[in-house]
Each structure stands twice: as C-alpha cells, then as structure tokens.
Scaffold this motif. Structure first.
Motif, mmCIF file in Angstrom:
data_model
loop_
_atom_site.group_PDB
_atom_site.id
_atom_site.type_symbol
_atom_site.label_atom_id
_atom_site.label_comp_id
_atom_site.label_asym_id
_atom_site.label_seq_id
_atom_site.Cartn_x
_atom_site.Cartn_y
_atom_site.Cartn_z
ATOM 1 N N SER A 154 0.817 -1.215 0.000
ATOM 2 C CA SER A 154 0.000 0.000 0.000
ATOM 3 C C SER A 154 0.849 1.264 0.000
ATOM 4 C CB SER A 154 -0.904 0.005 1.236
ATOM 5 O OG SER A 154 -0.124 -0.102 2.417
ATOM 6 N N MET A 155 0.211 2.373 -0.362
ATOM 7 C CA MET A 155 0.765 3.711 -0.201
ATOM 8 C C MET A 155 -0.114 4.430 0.807
ATOM 9 S SD MET A 155 1.613 4.864 -4.122
ATOM 10 C CE MET A 155 2.305 3.709 -5.316
ATOM 11 N N LEU A 156 0.421 4.739 1.953
ATOM 12 C CA LEU A 156 -0.356 5.326 3.037
ATOM 13 C C LEU A 156 0.102 6.764 3.283
ATOM 14 C CD1 LEU A 156 -0.375 2.285 5.513
ATOM 15 C CD2 LEU A 156 -2.140 2.948 3.862
ATOM 16 N N TRP A 157 -0.814 7.706 3.049
ATOM 17 C CA TRP A 157 -0.524 9.116 3.292
ATOM 18 C C TRP A 157 -0.954 9.483 4.704
ATOM 19 C CZ3 TRP A 157 1.962 12.298 -0.193
ATOM 20 C CH2 TRP A 157 2.121 11.773 -1.476
ATOM 21 N N ALA A 189 3.959 1.423 -10.356
ATOM 22 C CA ALA A 189 2.947 2.067 -9.528
ATOM 23 C C ALA A 189 3.472 3.377 -8.947
ATOM 24 C CB ALA A 189 2.505 1.122 -8.415
ATOM 25 N N ILE A 190 4.727 3.398 -8.560
ATOM 26 C CA ILE A 190 5.333 4.621 -8.035
ATOM 27 C C ILE A 190 5.450 5.661 -9.140
ATOM 28 C CG2 ILE A 190 7.454 5.602 -7.061
ATOM 29 C CD1 ILE A 190 7.873 2.879 -5.659
ATOM 30 N N ALA A 191 5.906 5.225 -10.315
ATOM 31 C CA ALA A 191 6.097 6.147 -11.440
ATOM 32 C C ALA A 191 4.782 6.742 -11.925
ATOM 33 C CB ALA A 191 6.793 5.418 -12.587
ATOM 34 N N ILE A 239 2.162 11.078 -5.927
ATOM 35 C CA ILE A 239 3.606 11.010 -5.733
ATOM 36 C C ILE A 239 4.310 11.970 -6.683
ATOM 37 C CG2 ILE A 239 5.652 9.543 -6.015
ATOM 38 C CD1 ILE A 239 4.087 7.225 -4.901
ATOM 39 N N THR A 240 3.860 12.019 -7.928
ATOM 40 C CA THR A 240 4.461 12.922 -8.908
ATOM 41 C C THR A 240 4.371 14.369 -8.454
ATOM 42 O OG1 THR A 240 3.949 11.401 -10.720
ATOM 43 C CG2 THR A 240 4.361 13.700 -11.297
ATOM 44 N N ALA A 241 3.260 14.732 -7.841
ATOM 45 C CA ALA A 241 3.093 16.104 -7.372
ATOM 46 C C ALA A 241 3.925 16.401 -6.132
ATOM 47 C CB ALA A 241 1.615 16.364 -7.086
ATOM 48 N N ALA A 242 3.998 15.437 -5.213
ATOM 49 C CA ALA A 242 4.673 15.681 -3.936
ATOM 50 C C ALA A 242 6.169 15.390 -3.986
ATOM 51 C CB ALA A 242 4.026 14.821 -2.844
ATOM 52 N N GLY A 265 10.916 14.004 -8.042
ATOM 53 C CA GLY A 265 12.182 13.350 -8.350
ATOM 54 C C GLY A 265 12.116 11.845 -8.179
ATOM 55 N N LEU A 266 11.358 11.385 -7.197
ATOM 56 C CA LEU A 266 11.178 9.949 -6.997
ATOM 57 C C LEU A 266 10.380 9.351 -8.143
ATOM 58 C CD1 LEU A 266 11.350 7.354 -5.336
ATOM 59 C CD2 LEU A 266 9.350 8.150 -4.032
ATOM 60 N N ALA A 267 9.296 10.008 -8.514
ATOM 61 C CA ALA A 267 8.474 9.508 -9.621
ATOM 62 C C ALA A 267 9.263 9.478 -10.922
ATOM 63 C CB ALA A 267 7.231 10.379 -9.778
ATOM 64 N N ALA A 268 10.039 10.526 -11.186
ATOM 65 C CA ALA A 268 10.829 10.581 -12.417
ATOM 66 C C ALA A 268 11.903 9.511 -12.430
ATOM 67 C CB ALA A 268 11.455 11.964 -12.575
#
Length: 305
Positions: A44-47, A63-65, A70-73, A76-79
């Motif tokens: 899961s991704m838990l905010w 899923a991360i990409a 995630i891309t908004a927050a 650099g991780l998403a990219a």
C-alpha cells in the motif's frame, strides 16, 4: 577460495525475483528461498494526515512512477522510477527489490570468480576490466551501486523501514568502506517499506541518466535533482548521484555552491564543475567525470528555467 565455499549461502527473500531469478539461473545464488507474502502493509501507499508518505516494499516501480500524488509531492522519486529499466520490468520489479538488489559487476555475476562480495580476498575488477566501475573510489570494491531508487530516496531523506528497525539510506548502504556487502541488512532482515517526509512546497525535480545504448541499459551515471527556485534564486537545492560510487552519493559541493544564490548561467556552470569534487576515478572510468558534470549542468539549467 573453493567453489564449495562460494556456493555455501544462506536463504534469500524472493518477491518479483527480477534480479534473484537471473542470479539463480547463472549459479551465483544457490541458497534456499523465502517467498514474501504480499501483506497489506507491504503493498500500500499510506498518506499521513501530516502529509508524510509510507510506501510498501512490495509496491511496483510502475505504480510509483504512475501515481499522480507522488508525482506532485515527490517529483524526483516519480521521475527516477519512470526512468529505470523497461516498462515490462517496472510493472514487475518492486521497491524493496530495487533497494536490495545485488551488485551488477560482471566479476560478481560470474559464478566461477571469487570477489569480496562472495567471500573472496580482493576485488578482481580493480586490476581487471572496470570500464563501468566507480569514479569515486571510496573503498575496496569498485562496482557502482545498482539502485536508482536508492539515490532518489537519498535526495528525499527517506527512511527505510524493516521488520526490525528504521534506517536512513546512508545507514543502509554505508560509506563504501565495506566492500563485502551490498547493504547493512542483517541475516533474515526484511525491508517492509519506506517513509518520506512532508513534501517541499514549490519543488521542481528531474531525473536523468547517461547510458551507452538507447534503451534498457544500466546507467553510467544518473542524477536526481531537486530545487525550489524563487525570484531567480535557488532557495533549496539537492542533488544525488548513482552509477558513480559504491554507494548513492550526495553532491554536497554543488548544493553548497548554489544554495541561496542566483540561478544564473555562471553560477550553474561553476556549480556543475563541482559535481566531481572528491572524485577518484579508476584508470578506465575518468570518462564518467565528464558525464557527471554534463548531466548535472543540464538538469540545473532545466530546473532554473
């Protein structure tokens, strides 16, 4: 070192197995396997209410990409996730697997050759063919660290959560002085997920790698760059490098040269030159210094623009 000693190995965890399966086929890994159950806290991704994020280790790279939040927050991780491997691998490979993968060095990957990471007494790449080795010679092993996401998570001050403790990226991978291990995980210790701090307002971030072919190649160097540029000034700057050292590396000299400074062409050029501060290339890896400076310069110009 005898072949019997090289193959006497403990158990290994298997999730998607994108790296492990290759090592099993070649005979590098021969120990028993422990299949990981896809538990909810690992998929899961838990905010958090405070804006923090925990990503389970079983989450796929794709899923991360592809996650818009995630891309908004954490752009650099998403990219970085989007930039690694191929679409097929990204849809199968996991966050935990990317962090825990073994060295890509061809001497390590040869089951007939003993190296430091297989109980040998030295690093055969140091005196052999190390064309794709490190440009920052920090310890006895000259293989570059293989995890793209480790460098990205270093840029975001992430915490690695295992079933036993929490570790920073620096604690998990060390400083390069221990050439015998890829990470500091204890026998049987399992990565459960990662935790990210609250997102930085106004951040822009980019990822870029230099490779020797067009697609699906391990990076010669790679950079994750984060910045907040306001009123023409670098209010915040963070750069991390992969492919250049035996561990993920922060480019602190570049950061210090730009923090609070105008995002001018002259400042960017001067800072990019500092990307190789402290580098100790091997006889065959000096070319990586030019690549590193070039990638850093390109990303800084794009972030400033």
């Amino acid at each position: 070192m005898t072949q019997a000693a090289m193959t006497a190995q403990g158990p290994e965890f298997r999730a998607a197995g994108t790296d492990l399966s290759e090592r099993r086929r070649s005979g590098v890994s021969t120990g028993p396997l422990i299949d990981i159950a896809a538990q909810p806290d690992m998929t899961s991704m838990l905010w958090g209410a405070d804006g923090t994020l925990r990503i389970g280790a079983f989450t796929t790279i794709a899923a991360i990409a592809g996650d818009g939040r995630i891309t908004a927050a954490y752009p650099g991780l998403a990219a970085s996730a989007q930039g690694l491997a191929t679409p097929q691998i990204r849809h199968l490979a996991t966050l935990g697997g990317n962090l825990a993968q073994r060295s890509r060095c061809w001497y390590y990957r040869n089951p007939q050759i003993a190296c430091l990471k297989k109980g040998g007494s030295d690093c055969p790449a140091r005196s052999g063919n190390h064309l794709y080795g490190v440009a920052f010679d920090l310890g006895p092993c000259v293989a570059p660290h293989p995890s793209t996401l480790a460098a990205a998570l270093l840029a975001y001050d992430a915490t690695i959560v295992t079933d036993q403790r929490g570790l920073t990226i620096a604690e998990l991978f060390g400083d390069g002085s221990d050439g015998t291990a890829d990470n500091a995980l204890r026998p049987g210790e399992l990565i459960k997920g990662i935790e990210l701090p609250v997102a930085l307002a106004g951040e822009r971030a980019l990822y870029k790698r230099a490779i020797s072919r067009t697609h699906a190649e391990w990076p010669l160097v790679e950079i994750c760059a984060r910045a907040v540029v306001k009123d023409g000034t670098f209010q915040f700057i963070r750069l991390t490098a992969g492919g250049a050292a035996p561990v993920p590396l922060r480019l602190t000299a570049v950061e210090a040269a730009l923090q609070g400074k105008p995002a001018s062409a002259a400042n960017i050029a001067g800072a990019a030159a500092l990307a190789v501060a402290g580098a100790k290339p091997l006889p065959m890896t000096g070319y990586k210094l030019d690549l590193l400076q070039g990638v850093v310069h390109d990303l800084l110009e794009r972030l400033a623009g």
